[in-house]
Write a protein that holds these residues in place. Structure first.
Motif, PDB file in Angstrom:
ATOM      1  N   LYS A   1     -11.292  10.152  -3.164  1.00  0.00           N
ATOM      2  CA  LYS A   1     -11.742  11.477  -2.719  1.00  0.00           C
ATOM      3  C   LYS A   1     -11.682  11.587  -1.198  1.00  0.00           C
ATOM      4  CE  LYS A   1     -14.757  12.281  -6.709  1.00  0.00           C
ATOM      5  NZ  LYS A   1     -16.154  12.225  -7.206  1.00  0.00           N
ATOM      6  N   SER A   2     -12.088  10.522  -0.522  1.00  0.00           N
ATOM      7  CA  SER A   2     -12.066  10.503   0.938  1.00  0.00           C
ATOM      8  C   SER A   2     -10.633  10.592   1.456  1.00  0.00           C
ATOM      9  CB  SER A   2     -12.732   9.221   1.442  1.00  0.00           C
ATOM     10  OG  SER A   2     -12.567   9.076   2.830  1.00  0.00           O
ATOM     11  N   LEU A   3      -9.721   9.836   0.825  1.00  0.00           N
ATOM     12  CA  LEU A   3      -8.313   9.850   1.228  1.00  0.00           C
ATOM     13  C   LEU A   3      -7.683  11.217   0.977  1.00  0.00           C
ATOM     14  CD1 LEU A   3      -5.704   8.531   2.177  1.00  0.00           C
ATOM     15  CD2 LEU A   3      -5.437   7.524  -0.100  1.00  0.00           C
ATOM     16  N   ARG A   4      -7.986  11.828  -0.161  1.00  0.00           N
ATOM     17  CA  ARG A   4      -7.440  13.161  -0.465  1.00  0.00           C
ATOM     18  C   ARG A   4      -7.907  14.188   0.569  1.00  0.00           C
ATOM     19  NH1 ARG A   4      -7.606  13.967  -7.087  1.00  0.00           N
ATOM     20  NH2 ARG A   4      -5.780  12.642  -7.507  1.00  0.00           N
ATOM     21  N   LYS A   5      -9.171  14.103   0.928  1.00  0.00           N
ATOM     22  CA  LYS A   5      -9.708  15.025   1.933  1.00  0.00           C
ATOM     23  C   LYS A   5      -8.967  14.847   3.256  1.00  0.00           C
ATOM     24  CE  LYS A   5     -14.160  16.522   3.865  1.00  0.00           C
ATOM     25  NZ  LYS A   5     -15.619  16.241   3.911  1.00  0.00           N
ATOM     26  N   PHE A   6      -8.732  13.594   3.623  1.00  0.00           N
ATOM     27  CA  PHE A   6      -7.999  13.282   4.852  1.00  0.00           C
ATOM     28  C   PHE A   6      -6.569  13.839   4.785  1.00  0.00           C
ATOM     29  CE2 PHE A   6      -4.855  10.422   6.791  1.00  0.00           C
ATOM     30  CZ  PHE A   6      -5.237  10.458   8.118  1.00  0.00           C
ATOM     31  N   LEU A   7      -5.881  13.608   3.670  1.00  0.00           N
ATOM     32  CA  LEU A   7      -4.485  14.053   3.541  1.00  0.00           C
ATOM     33  C   LEU A   7      -4.378  15.574   3.478  1.00  0.00           C
ATOM     34  CD1 LEU A   7      -3.185  11.351   1.024  1.00  0.00           C
ATOM     35  CD2 LEU A   7      -2.736  11.463   3.489  1.00  0.00           C
ATOM     36  N   ASP A   8      -5.382  16.209   2.871  1.00  0.00           N
ATOM     37  CA  ASP A   8      -5.401  17.684   2.841  1.00  0.00           C
ATOM     38  C   ASP A   8      -5.399  18.263   4.256  1.00  0.00           C
ATOM     39  OD1 ASP A   8      -5.337  17.952   0.108  1.00  0.00           O
ATOM     40  OD2 ASP A   8      -7.514  18.118  -0.130  1.00  0.00           O
ATOM     41  N   LYS A   9      -6.041  17.547   5.161  1.00  0.00           N
ATOM     42  CA  LYS A   9      -6.141  18.013   6.548  1.00  0.00           C
ATOM     43  C   LYS A   9      -4.991  17.522   7.419  1.00  0.00           C
ATOM     44  CE  LYS A   9      -9.165  17.773  10.622  1.00  0.00           C
ATOM     45  NZ  LYS A   9     -10.348  17.091  11.215  1.00  0.00           N
ATOM     46  N   GLU A  10      -4.586  16.255   7.238  1.00  0.00           N
ATOM     47  CA  GLU A  10      -3.686  15.618   8.197  1.00  0.00           C
ATOM     48  C   GLU A  10      -2.238  15.453   7.724  1.00  0.00           C
ATOM     49  OE1 GLU A  10      -4.597  15.152  11.131  1.00  0.00           O
ATOM     50  OE2 GLU A  10      -6.794  15.070  11.090  1.00  0.00           O
TER      51      GLU A  10
ATOM     52  N   GLU B   1      -7.514   4.723  11.882  1.00  0.00           N
ATOM     53  CA  GLU B   1      -8.898   5.070  12.256  1.00  0.00           C
ATOM     54  C   GLU B   1      -9.787   5.225  11.033  1.00  0.00           C
ATOM     55  OE1 GLU B   1      -8.687   8.658  14.521  1.00  0.00           O
ATOM     56  OE2 GLU B   1      -7.545   7.722  16.163  1.00  0.00           O
ATOM     57  N   GLN B   2      -9.214   5.747   9.943  1.00  0.00           N
ATOM     58  CA  GLN B   2      -9.990   6.021   8.729  1.00  0.00           C
ATOM     59  C   GLN B   2     -10.003   4.848   7.742  1.00  0.00           C
ATOM     60  OE1 GLN B   2     -11.850   8.798   8.435  1.00  0.00           O
ATOM     61  NE2 GLN B   2     -11.132   9.293  10.503  1.00  0.00           N
ATOM     62  N   GLY B   3      -9.335   3.751   8.101  1.00  0.00           N
ATOM     63  CA  GLY B   3      -9.339   2.576   7.230  1.00  0.00           C
ATOM     64  C   GLY B   3      -8.338   2.627   6.097  1.00  0.00           C
ATOM     65  N   PHE B   4      -7.282   3.428   6.264  1.00  0.00           N
ATOM     66  CA  PHE B   4      -6.280   3.566   5.200  1.00  0.00           C
ATOM     67  C   PHE B   4      -5.047   2.704   5.432  1.00  0.00           C
ATOM     68  CE2 PHE B   4      -8.257   8.007   5.025  1.00  0.00           C
ATOM     69  CZ  PHE B   4      -9.155   7.638   4.031  1.00  0.00           C
ATOM     70  N   LEU B   5      -5.089   1.853   6.459  1.00  0.00           N
ATOM     71  CA  LEU B   5      -4.012   0.896   6.684  1.00  0.00           C
ATOM     72  C   LEU B   5      -4.536  -0.510   6.403  1.00  0.00           C
ATOM     73  CD1 LEU B   5      -2.314   2.148   9.999  1.00  0.00           C
ATOM     74  CD2 LEU B   5      -1.535   2.506   7.646  1.00  0.00           C
ATOM     75  N   CYS B   6      -3.803  -1.251   5.595  1.00  0.00           N
ATOM     76  CA  CYS B   6      -4.096  -2.667   5.315  1.00  0.00           C
ATOM     77  C   CYS B   6      -5.557  -2.912   4.927  1.00  0.00           C
ATOM     78  CB  CYS B   6      -3.761  -3.528   6.530  1.00  0.00           C
ATOM     79  SG  CYS B   6      -2.178  -3.174   7.301  1.00  0.00           S
ATOM     80  N   PRO B   7      -6.115  -2.149   3.975  1.00  0.00           N
ATOM     81  CA  PRO B   7      -7.537  -2.328   3.653  1.00  0.00           C
ATOM     82  C   PRO B   7      -7.852  -3.679   3.016  1.00  0.00           C
ATOM     83  CG  PRO B   7      -6.491  -0.909   2.022  1.00  0.00           C
ATOM     84  CD  PRO B   7      -5.486  -1.124   3.113  1.00  0.00           C
ATOM     85  N   ASP B   8      -6.827  -4.355   2.474  1.00  0.00           N
ATOM     86  CA  ASP B   8      -7.093  -5.606   1.766  1.00  0.00           C
ATOM     87  C   ASP B   8      -7.086  -6.840   2.674  1.00  0.00           C
ATOM     88  OD1 ASP B   8      -4.384  -4.986   2.031  1.00  0.00           O
ATOM     89  OD2 ASP B   8      -3.783  -6.223   0.335  1.00  0.00           O
ATOM     90  N   ILE B   9      -6.729  -6.689   3.978  1.00  0.00           N
ATOM     91  CA  ILE B   9      -6.793  -7.873   4.837  1.00  0.00           C
ATOM     92  C   ILE B   9      -8.249  -8.159   5.210  1.00  0.00           C
ATOM     93  CG2 ILE B   9      -4.450  -7.523   5.714  1.00  0.00           C
ATOM     94  CD1 ILE B   9      -5.561  -6.533   8.323  1.00  0.00           C
ATOM     95  N   ASP B  10      -8.513  -9.406   5.586  1.00  0.00           N
ATOM     96  CA  ASP B  10      -9.887  -9.837   5.856  1.00  0.00           C
ATOM     97  C   ASP B  10     -10.516  -9.037   6.999  1.00  0.00           C
ATOM     98  OD1 ASP B  10      -9.705 -11.699   3.872  1.00  0.00           O
ATOM     99  OD2 ASP B  10      -9.272 -13.391   5.219  1.00  0.00           O
TER     100      ASP B  10
ATOM    101  N   GLU C   1      -1.734   8.384  -3.680  1.00  0.00           N
ATOM    102  CA  GLU C   1      -2.043   9.626  -2.968  1.00  0.00           C
ATOM    103  C   GLU C   1      -0.989   9.976  -1.915  1.00  0.00           C
ATOM    104  OE1 GLU C   1      -4.247  11.755  -3.996  1.00  0.00           O
ATOM    105  OE2 GLU C   1      -4.731  10.324  -5.588  1.00  0.00           O
ATOM    106  N   LEU C   2      -0.422   8.970  -1.258  1.00  0.00           N
ATOM    107  CA  LEU C   2       0.655   9.233  -0.306  1.00  0.00           C
ATOM    108  C   LEU C   2       1.892   9.772  -1.027  1.00  0.00           C
ATOM    109  CD1 LEU C   2       0.411   6.125   2.073  1.00  0.00           C
ATOM    110  CD2 LEU C   2      -0.300   8.465   2.571  1.00  0.00           C
ATOM    111  N   GLU C   3       2.178   9.237  -2.212  1.00  0.00           N
ATOM    112  CA  GLU C   3       3.339   9.718  -2.974  1.00  0.00           C
ATOM    113  C   GLU C   3       3.140  11.157  -3.425  1.00  0.00           C
ATOM    114  OE1 GLU C   3       6.962  10.083  -4.600  1.00  0.00           O
ATOM    115  OE2 GLU C   3       6.315   8.342  -3.421  1.00  0.00           O
ATOM    116  N   ARG C   4       1.912  11.544  -3.704  1.00  0.00           N
ATOM    117  CA  ARG C   4       1.664  12.935  -4.094  1.00  0.00           C
ATOM    118  C   ARG C   4       2.021  13.886  -2.947  1.00  0.00           C
ATOM    119  NH1 ARG C   4      -0.564  12.341  -8.954  1.00  0.00           N
ATOM    120  NH2 ARG C   4      -2.125  10.715  -9.204  1.00  0.00           N
TER     121      ARG C   4
END
Length: 381
Positions: A15-24, A48-57, A76-79
């Motif tokens: 939901k957070s990512l969709r909100k971000f993509l709707d805007k950006e 800034e929003q934590g959507f890059l490489c979230p699985d790294i330590d 969500e990026l593919e959508r």
């Protein structure tokens, strides 16, 4: 259907990512397509929003979460559009080579900037004369004192123009027998002497995704930039291809779902001979066939994502998913364009872009013919 691998945390994250993509992203995507580039500012906002490489330590700037979050990001990026494939490549294909095989010094030097978007990554395997046969690459890297001297050319490199860190597959031992034992991975940084970019390639689709030729002319790379051990590059590439091909399968599945959704809306509203074209039996049968294929694809894919998160070896099934789902998406694109009639051929309709973007998925990350070869081999043939 609910995804097998998702928890409430994943749903909140989506939901957070969709909100971000709707805007950006959604409002600017057509502009990016025209400009043939995704701006670096978008990468930085993702970071800034934590959507890059979230699985790294966390110590390297990530969130240390499971790969389900990466799957959500890729969906969500593919959508938004297939041209955002470079983000998935950065997150789930290139950076994992550093997290899995890099030294502690390399991780501290590169990973935090990969997570913020300050560093955009690429991986350079394909050459003008070598595609699927990675053991036969011609690019060489010969150790000379404290540096490798890198010589060769790469092509079709995703993120090729904007990348700041490129992991290059090369031969550190050109005379190795068998050939694959001479392959190593070396990280080349943006301003390395002898490294240059060729032309930005003009593609049929994926217009906003920057793809380029890379040139290495006596490129001097510090020996500390070797990823893992010399001669192990081919093994590392094979170990990571399961995740790369799963990312491609996810994109193909989401694209098919998106195309079906937009076509359903269209056939319900478009009228011919006094009634919506969705009331004609031919349309209904085509929609029913696609919906069934897509539903089956989703069930298979979700099972694979859950297995991958659990750390299982599912190379054979992922190879099946990669070829089957990319072929399905291509067929869906053709059928959906047909159901849109003449409007489907107009750039103002999203189906036209999907029709252009989809075909390459059956070529990159290993062609579908290679997928079938892997499947056959693993079945004992």
């Amino acid at each position: 259907m609910g995804h097998l691998f998702l928890t409430e945390e994943h749903n909140i994250f989506r939901k957070s990512l969709r909100k971000f993509l709707d805007k950006e992203a959604y409002p600017f995507y057509d502009q990016w397509e025209k400009e043939r580039m995704i701006p670096r500012s978008f990468w930085e906002k993702l970071g800034e929003q934590g959507f890059l490489c979230p699985d790294i330590d966390e110590q390297y700037g990530g969130s240390g979460v499971d790969w389900g979050f990466a799957a959500v990001i890729n969906e969500e990026l593919e959508r938004v559009g297939s041209g955002l494939v470079g983000v998935g490549l950065h997150n789930d294909i290139v950076v994992p080579y550093i997290t899995a095989y890099g030294t502690e010094e390399q991780k501290q030097r590169w990973l935090p900037k990969c997570a913020t978007g300050e560093i955009i990554t690429a991986i350079a395997m394909t050459e003008p004369g070598t595609g699927s046969d990675l053991a036969s690459i011609k690019t060489t890297a010969i150790l000379n004192g404290d540096h490798y001297i890198l010589k060769g050319q790469k092509t079709f490199i995703t993120n090729g123009i904007q990348s700041d860190l490129i992991i290059v597959a090369c031969k550190t031992d050109p005379n190795a027998v068998p050939k694959h034992k001479g392959v190593s991975l070396i990280a080349v940084e943006r301003d390395t002497p002898g490294f240059s970019r060729g032309r930005k390639l003009d593609k049929v689709g994926l217009h906003c995704q920057d793809t380029a030729e890379l040139i290495f002319e006596d490129c001097r790379v510090p020996k500390e930039n070797l990823i893992g051990a010399e001669g192990k590059g081919f093994t590392y590439l094979m170990e990571k291809l399961q995740q790369e091909r799963l990312v491609v399968a996810i994109a193909a599945q989401v694209a098919a779902e998106d195309m079906l959704e937009m076509t359903l809306d269209y056939v319900k509203s478009r009228e011919a001979f006094g009634k919506p074209i969705g009331k004609f039996q031919n349309t209904q049968f085509k929609i029913a066939e696609m919906a069934t294929e897509i539903e089956m694809g989703r069930a298979f894919l979700d099972q694979l994502i859950a297995s991958h998160i659990a750390g299982e070896d599912i190379v054979t099934k992922v190879s099946m998913a990669k070829w089957k789902l990319t072929e399905m998406a291509r067929e869906v694109a053709a059928q959906c364009m047909q159901l849109h009639g003449g409007y489907g051929y107009m750039e103002e309709y999203k189906i036209a872009r999907r029709y252009r973007d989809i075909p390459v998925a059956s070529i990159y990350a290993g062609t579908n013919e290679i997928m079938k070869t892997i499947i056959a081999k693993n079945l004992g043939l």
